[in-house]
Design an enzyme around this catalytic site. Sequence first.
Site, PDB file in Angstrom:
ATOM      1  N   HIS A  20       0.880  -1.188   0.000  1.00 39.80           N
ATOM      2  CA  HIS A  20       0.000   0.000   0.000  1.00 39.80           C
ATOM      3  C   HIS A  20       0.914   1.233   0.000  1.00 39.80           C
ATOM      4  CE1 HIS A  20      -3.496   2.370   0.597  1.00 39.80           C
ATOM      5  NE2 HIS A  20      -3.823   2.082   1.842  1.00 39.80           N
ATOM      6  N   HIS A  36      -2.210  -2.254  -9.572  1.00 44.84           N
ATOM      7  CA  HIS A  36      -3.254  -1.722  -8.705  1.00 44.84           C
ATOM      8  C   HIS A  36      -4.442  -2.658  -8.715  1.00 44.84           C
ATOM      9  CE1 HIS A  36      -6.079   1.133  -6.904  1.00 44.84           C
ATOM     10  NE2 HIS A  36      -4.991   1.721  -6.431  1.00 44.84           N
ATOM     11  N   ASP A  46       2.365   5.770  -6.272  1.00 47.07           N
ATOM     12  CA  ASP A  46       3.618   5.740  -5.521  1.00 47.07           C
ATOM     13  C   ASP A  46       4.855   5.818  -6.402  1.00 47.07           C
ATOM     14  OD1 ASP A  46       2.513   5.614  -2.987  1.00 47.07           O
ATOM     15  OD2 ASP A  46       2.208   3.462  -3.103  1.00 47.07           O
TER      16      ASP A  46
HETATM   17  N1  ACO Z   1       5.368  -6.089 -10.177  1.00 49.86           N
HETATM   18  C1  ACO Z   1       5.347  -7.242 -10.857  1.00 49.86           C
HETATM   19  N2  ACO Z   1       4.228  -7.927 -11.110  1.00 49.86           N
HETATM   20  C2  ACO Z   1       3.075  -7.418 -10.620  1.00 49.86           C
HETATM   21  C3  ACO Z   1       3.028  -6.228  -9.916  1.00 49.86           C
HETATM   22  C4  ACO Z   1       4.232  -5.551  -9.679  1.00 49.86           C
HETATM   23  N3  ACO Z   1       4.265  -4.412  -8.999  1.00 49.86           N
HETATM   24  N4  ACO Z   1       1.750  -5.971  -9.565  1.00 49.86           N
HETATM   25  C5  ACO Z   1       1.021  -6.972 -10.047  1.00 49.86           C
HETATM   26  N5  ACO Z   1       1.813  -7.854 -10.689  1.00 49.86           N
HETATM   27  C6  ACO Z   1       1.392  -9.050 -11.378  1.00 49.86           C
HETATM   28  C7  ACO Z   1       1.203 -10.205 -10.409  1.00 49.86           C
HETATM   29  O1  ACO Z   1       2.376 -10.953 -10.243  1.00 49.86           O
HETATM   30  C8  ACO Z   1       0.132 -10.995 -11.100  1.00 49.86           C
HETATM   31  O2  ACO Z   1       0.712 -11.710 -12.162  1.00 49.86           O
HETATM   32  P1  ACO Z   1       0.320 -13.246 -12.439  1.00 49.86           P
HETATM   33  O3  ACO Z   1      -1.150 -13.183 -12.742  1.00 49.86           O
HETATM   34  O4  ACO Z   1       1.202 -13.608 -13.561  1.00 49.86           O
HETATM   35  O5  ACO Z   1       0.617 -13.942 -11.152  1.00 49.86           O
HETATM   36  C9  ACO Z   1      -0.746  -9.934 -11.739  1.00 49.86           C
HETATM   37  O6  ACO Z   1       0.099  -8.811 -11.930  1.00 49.86           O
HETATM   38  C10 ACO Z   1      -1.945  -9.539 -10.896  1.00 49.86           C
HETATM   39  O7  ACO Z   1      -1.470  -9.165  -9.627  1.00 49.86           O
HETATM   40  P2  ACO Z   1      -2.274  -9.349  -8.272  1.00 49.86           P
HETATM   41  O8  ACO Z   1      -1.289  -9.548  -7.156  1.00 49.86           O
HETATM   42  O9  ACO Z   1      -3.338 -10.388  -8.413  1.00 49.86           O
HETATM   43  O10 ACO Z   1      -2.976  -7.971  -8.140  1.00 49.86           O
HETATM   44  P3  ACO Z   1      -3.551  -7.367  -6.805  1.00 49.86           P
HETATM   45  O11 ACO Z   1      -4.752  -6.650  -7.164  1.00 49.86           O
HETATM   46  O12 ACO Z   1      -3.678  -8.362  -5.712  1.00 49.86           O
HETATM   47  O13 ACO Z   1      -2.327  -6.421  -6.364  1.00 49.86           O
HETATM   48  C11 ACO Z   1      -1.010  -4.678  -5.741  1.00 49.86           C
HETATM   49  C12 ACO Z   1      -2.339  -5.074  -6.338  1.00 49.86           C
HETATM   50  C13 ACO Z   1      -0.864  -5.300  -4.333  1.00 49.86           C
HETATM   51  C14 ACO Z   1      -0.951  -3.178  -5.595  1.00 49.86           C
HETATM   52  C15 ACO Z   1       0.161  -5.168  -6.647  1.00 49.86           C
HETATM   53  O14 ACO Z   1       0.021  -4.621  -7.929  1.00 49.86           O
HETATM   54  C16 ACO Z   1       1.531  -4.884  -6.074  1.00 49.86           C
HETATM   55  O15 ACO Z   1       2.033  -5.662  -5.258  1.00 49.86           O
HETATM   56  N6  ACO Z   1       2.170  -3.744  -6.480  1.00 49.86           N
HETATM   57  C17 ACO Z   1       3.442  -3.357  -5.943  1.00 49.86           C
HETATM   58  C18 ACO Z   1       3.252  -2.599  -4.640  1.00 49.86           C
HETATM   59  C19 ACO Z   1       2.678  -1.224  -4.873  1.00 49.86           C
HETATM   60  O16 ACO Z   1       3.133  -0.483  -5.720  1.00 49.86           O
HETATM   61  N7  ACO Z   1       1.702  -0.864  -4.047  1.00 49.86           N
HETATM   62  C20 ACO Z   1       1.062   0.440  -4.110  1.00 49.86           C
HETATM   63  C21 ACO Z   1      -0.332   0.332  -4.637  1.00 49.86           C
HETATM   64  S1  ACO Z   1      -1.091   1.933  -4.756  1.00 49.86           S
HETATM   65  C22 ACO Z   1      -1.372   2.357  -3.164  1.00 49.86           C
HETATM   66  O17 ACO Z   1      -1.683   1.559  -2.348  1.00 49.86           O
HETATM   67  C23 ACO Z   1      -1.192   3.699  -2.786  1.00 49.86           C
END
Ligand code: ACO
Length: 387
Positions: A233, A273, A324
């Site tokens: 987050h 996201h 972010d």
């Molecule tokens: N880097 C690499 N791969 C990613 C990323 C990332 N940052 N984000 C998502 N993916 C990939 C996942 O590995 C997954 O791939 P797969 O289907 O091949 O396994 C796919 O995209 C879907 O991802 P999920 O984890 O199912 O998406 P979810 O909705 O649960 O996650 C989240 C959202 C937690 C924000 C995720 O994108 C993440 O971890 N991002 C990095 C952390 C981040 O930047 N957080 C800030 C979010 S904005 C905020 O809160 C202010």
Amino acid sequence: MPDQNVKELTTDDAPIKARGLEGVIALESELSSIDGQEGKLIYRGYDINDLAEGASFEEVVYLLSNGELPTRDQLDDLRQQLRSERTLPTPVMEFLRNIPDDAHPMAVLQTVVSALGLYDDEANAMDEASNRRKAVRILAQIPAIIAAFDRLRKGLEPIPPLEDGSMAHNFLYMLNGEEPGEAAERTFDVCLVLHADHGLNASTFTNRVIGSTMSDMYSAIPGAVGALKGPLHGGANREVMRMLLEIDEQGADPAKYVREKLAAGERVMGFGHRVYRTMDPRAAILRDMVQELSEKEGAMKWYEYSMAILETMRDEKGIDPNVDFFSASTYYQLGIDPDLFTPIFALSRTAGWTAHLFEQWADNRLIRPRAEYVGKRDRTFVPIDQR
Ligand code: ACO
């Protein structure tokens, strides 16, 4: 207009299972809305681009908690209230002096906001007028907590707040010991506008869960700070800067660096996201700000590294940046330490959190989902001396 595709679940007899509550609508809100397909964000009906362009953070604070943009008198009144609450209670400042220098700034913020409640006679009062005063008080005092902690850990004396100026101006002054220039103040103010609210994100949900038990603001806001701290987050902005600094120190090629990270199965912070399927509109605004700041300073490297990472993530994963990603280099170029990025996010989001509490309490229903029990059953109890 309510979403026509939303099927209402009115009975507890047919529970729905959704890991991470994905796609679940837990409550109604008039505060902000995300269009994840189109990449649009509105606060109370106003487009984020218009607010970033034309509104100050204080106007957004008023808008979120009252539903309308303020008149000049209403804005002056709010600004005056915020200024009058800027000074921390003496015992809280003493407490800050005793905090270890290496404490996590989000842990400090969470603890100290909670401590503020110990010195507020209205802490447990739940009438609307008291809660509105507390919302102003907490918002006004968070900048002082962040700035005082940062100065104390650097062996510097905390700087008392100014009696005038915006929240952005006063925060940068208390942090750096000198009044910011107009450009820095405006950049920081836009960052505050962009982070003020964002639907039912994890920290806002935490905040509303706590509020829904009819617990008080000094319980809900620290809870939300705890949720925001996590790297999935708000904590991601600090991790983004860690990555950019590592690329710089190693003299690494950003595209190669990211490909190696992905190949190792790691996430690249600042991307992806739960709701957006395209670029977060806040990221687009911040990208332009980073470019502008970099050009002004004649130092393009953070912008260039960021753009190379963005292109690589699009090519390799088809994933766009979130808020972010570009906020990291914006704050860094304003001279702010990376571990303060998430507390600054909390500063701004407090506007949304407190407004969400008013909304929750205006029509409260305890938020209490269920878990599917997947543990063992029908076991025979064995007394301790027979185990
Ligand atoms: N880097 C690499 N791969 C990613 C990323 C990332 N940052 N984000 C998502 N993916 C990939 C996942 O590995 C997954 O791939 P797969 O289907 O091949 O396994 C796919 O995209 C879907 O991802 P999920 O984890 O199912 O998406 P979810 O909705 O649960 O996650 C989240 C959202 C937690 C924000 C995720 O994108 C993440 O971890 N991002 C990095 C952390 C981040 O930047 N957080 C800030 C979010 S904005 C905020 O809160 C202010």
